[in-house]
Design a protein around this motif. Structure first.
Motif, short mmCIF file in Angstrom:
data_model
loop_
_atom_site.label_atom_id
_atom_site.label_comp_id
_atom_site.label_asym_id
_atom_site.label_seq_id
_atom_site.Cartn_x
_atom_site.Cartn_y
_atom_site.Cartn_z
N TYR A 40 16.59 -47.87 -39.38
CA TYR A 40 15.31 -47.21 -39.63
C TYR A 40 15.44 -46.20 -40.77
CZ TYR A 40 14.60 -48.97 -34.89
OH TYR A 40 14.54 -49.76 -33.78
N VAL A 41 14.32 -46.00 -41.44
CA VAL A 41 14.20 -44.91 -42.42
C VAL A 41 12.91 -44.16 -42.09
CG1 VAL A 41 13.93 -44.30 -44.85
CG2 VAL A 41 15.38 -46.24 -44.21
N VAL A 42 13.01 -42.85 -42.00
CA VAL A 42 11.83 -42.02 -41.80
C VAL A 42 11.65 -41.17 -43.05
CG1 VAL A 42 10.72 -40.21 -40.45
CG2 VAL A 42 12.11 -41.95 -39.30
N LEU A 43 10.48 -41.29 -43.67
CA LEU A 43 10.15 -40.45 -44.82
C LEU A 43 9.17 -39.39 -44.37
CD1 LEU A 43 10.14 -43.72 -46.09
CD2 LEU A 43 10.49 -42.23 -48.08
N ALA A 65 13.67 -37.78 -36.59
CA ALA A 65 13.90 -39.15 -36.10
C ALA A 65 13.48 -39.28 -34.65
CB ALA A 65 15.37 -39.52 -36.28
N SER A 66 13.84 -38.30 -33.83
CA SER A 66 13.49 -38.35 -32.40
C SER A 66 11.98 -38.34 -32.21
CB SER A 66 14.11 -37.16 -31.67
OG SER A 66 15.53 -37.24 -31.70
N ARG A 67 11.28 -37.52 -32.98
CA ARG A 67 9.82 -37.47 -32.88
C ARG A 67 9.19 -38.78 -33.33
NH1 ARG A 67 10.41 -32.12 -34.84
NH2 ARG A 67 9.83 -32.83 -36.94
N ALA A 68 9.88 -39.48 -34.23
CA ALA A 68 9.38 -40.78 -34.69
C ALA A 68 9.68 -41.89 -33.69
CB ALA A 68 9.99 -41.12 -36.04
N GLY A 69 10.46 -41.56 -32.64
CA GLY A 69 10.75 -42.52 -31.60
C GLY A 69 11.88 -43.47 -31.92
N VAL A 70 12.78 -43.05 -32.82
CA VAL A 70 13.92 -43.91 -33.18
C VAL A 70 15.21 -43.13 -33.01
CG1 VAL A 70 12.61 -45.39 -34.75
CG2 VAL A 70 13.62 -43.27 -35.63
N PRO A 72 18.38 -41.15 -33.79
CA PRO A 72 18.90 -40.47 -34.98
C PRO A 72 20.15 -41.12 -35.54
CG PRO A 72 18.25 -38.87 -33.32
CD PRO A 72 18.17 -40.21 -32.67
N SER A 73 20.99 -41.71 -34.68
CA SER A 73 22.23 -42.33 -35.15
C SER A 73 21.99 -43.60 -35.95
CB SER A 73 23.14 -42.64 -33.96
OG SER A 73 22.50 -43.56 -33.07
N GLU A 74 20.79 -44.16 -35.87
CA GLU A 74 20.47 -45.39 -36.58
C GLU A 74 19.40 -45.15 -37.65
OE1 GLU A 74 19.46 -48.63 -34.01
OE2 GLU A 74 20.87 -47.96 -32.44
N THR A 75 19.25 -43.90 -38.06
CA THR A 75 18.12 -43.56 -38.92
C THR A 75 18.53 -42.73 -40.13
OG1 THR A 75 16.71 -43.52 -36.94
CG2 THR A 75 15.82 -42.51 -38.94
N VAL A 76 18.02 -43.11 -41.27
CA VAL A 76 18.10 -42.31 -42.49
C VAL A 76 16.80 -41.53 -42.60
CG1 VAL A 76 18.22 -42.34 -45.02
CG2 VAL A 76 19.61 -43.94 -43.68
N VAL A 77 16.89 -40.22 -42.77
CA VAL A 77 15.69 -39.39 -42.90
C VAL A 77 15.62 -38.86 -44.33
CG1 VAL A 77 14.47 -37.35 -42.07
CG2 VAL A 77 15.78 -38.76 -40.46
N ILE A 78 14.45 -39.02 -44.92
CA ILE A 78 14.24 -38.59 -46.31
C ILE A 78 13.11 -37.58 -46.33
CG2 ILE A 78 13.52 -39.34 -48.61
CD1 ILE A 78 14.70 -42.13 -47.82
N PHE A 79 13.38 -36.41 -46.89
CA PHE A 79 12.37 -35.38 -47.04
C PHE A 79 11.89 -35.39 -48.49
CE2 PHE A 79 15.14 -33.81 -43.60
CZ PHE A 79 14.19 -33.71 -42.58
#
Length: 388
Positions: A40-43, A65-70, A72-79
């Motif tokens: 997953y990627v969360v922008l 990531a947690s708020r997005a429901g995915v 965190p260990s499987e997620t790239v977060v981009i601000f």
């Protein structure tokens, strides 16, 4: 449908999921990036004045990531300060290619090699719709890639993004290749067991690499063209906005005013004339040509003209003046050619200070453009031209 599935969770949060099996990932993002197995990627959009320590940023990424429901260990977060709701999704599916490209675009501040404070954190004030932001690129590939092929594809993505930024003519001290905070995330199918069934290469000469590069280039161009308004475009090619060029023309007008016309009326009429002139693609062809020549000049790639000669605006080059005269003649006829000579003299006298600071070719087309709208104005008010 390609390997990426975007979902806008709210106006400021975009979730992108990789829909193929056995994900592996490469990402330049600090939060969840590096080499891994992100699915997953969360922008997440943040304010332009956002500040956080690295530790705070990591904690915020996990919470995001947690708020997005995915996980965190499987997620790239981009601000990013760019609007995530205005993403562009391009599919490159068919002809043996299974790939998706998603781009969230902000175009300020541009990055190039001619910068003075490369180690300073950028602090930007923006007065443009293009805004402060980041070019964020997420690529999903439904093929097994070797680690070398994945890196090859990451390299290809960056090159395609740089080519698009160059074509958009983002203004920087030299040719721009992106913004200072760009990031790329690549998610692909990892290798299970032997490398035998995995792609060993994924550069621009391969079907996968070419398909992805084309999609990246098209996405950045498509969104960039929508972001850049007339002021952005003019500032990109001659270093001055519409109102700034009108102000330069007003300074020249002050040397030869028409009795009975107020400054306010003259400014309004000059602005209207300039906007009308800028509807003509032929005018833009002159302006873009001047900018391209200045980019080659600062790089030292004009044969027979060294970088040092270009920077001191050597008198051995007359092509800059010829381009300016050709532009003026095209816009407003022979009178504008003589007006350009007059404006050029005022520039030397420091009357047009904004124009005077521009590079070799841009200062001449800026002078020509100012002279052209002044000529059109004089024709209108003195009864020598069509005021329609």
């Amino acid at each position: 449908m390609g390997p990426l599935k975007p979902e806008l969770l709210d106006e400021d949060t975009l979730l992108v999921a990789f829909t193929r099996s056995n994900p592996a990932s490469l990402s330049t993002s600090f939060t969840g990036g590096g080499v891994g197995h992100a699915r997953y990627v969360v922008l997440r959009r943040i304010s332009e004045d956002f500040k956080a320590t690295p530790l705070e940023l990591i904690r915020l990424a996990r919470n995001t990531a947690s708020r997005a429901g995915v996980p965190p260990s499987e997620t790239v977060v981009i601000f990013t300060a760019a609007p995530v709701s205005d993403y562009v999704l391009k599919e490159s599916v068919g002809d043996g290619v299974d790939a998706s490209v998603l781009v969230v675009l902000g175009l300020r501040p541009p990055a190039c090699v001619e910068v003075r404070e490369a180690c300073e954190a950028p602090r930007i004030k923006t007065h443009s719709r293009s805004g402060a932001g980041t070019i964020s690129i997420v690529v999903g590939v439904g093929h097994s890639l070797t680690p070398a092929a994945a890196l090859d594809l990451l390299r290809t993505v960056v090159e395609a993004k740089a080519a698009a930024c160059s074509d958009l003519l983002l203004r920087c001290g030299s040719r721009a290749f992106g913004t200072v905070t760009d990031n790329v995330t690549l998610i692909y199918q990892g290798v299970s067991g032997s490398y035998g069934c995995a792609y060993p290469w994924a550069g621009p000469a391969t079907r996968v690499g070419h398909g992805v590069a084309k999609a990246v280039w098209e996405a950045v161009i498509e969104r960039g063209v929508k972001l850049l308004d007339i002021n952005d475009r003019l500032r990109s090619v001659i270093g001055l906005s519409v109102d700034e060029l009108v102000s330069e023309a007003m300074r020249a007008y002050g040397e030869a005013p028409v009795p009975g016309l107020s400054e306010g009326e003259v400014r309004v009429r000059l602005r209207k004339l300039l906007l009308k002139v800028l509807k003509d693609p032929n005018v833009w062809a002159f302006l873009i040509a001047a900018r391209e020549l200045d980019l080659h000049g600062v790089a030292g790639t004009i044969p027979g003209l060294s970088r040092e000669e270009f920077l001191r605006d050597t008198v051995k080059v007359v092509a800059d003046e010829l381009i300016g005269l050709a532009l003026a003649t095209y816009v407003a006829g022979a009178k504008a050619m003589f007006s350009t000579y007059w404006v050029e003299r005022l520039k030397v006298k420091d009357v047009l200070r904004g124009v005077k600071t521009l590079p070799m070719f841009e200062d001449d087309v800026a002078s020509a453009l100012a002279a052209s709208i002044l000529t059109l104005l004089y024709n209108e008010v003195l009864g020598d031209g069509d005021s329609s």
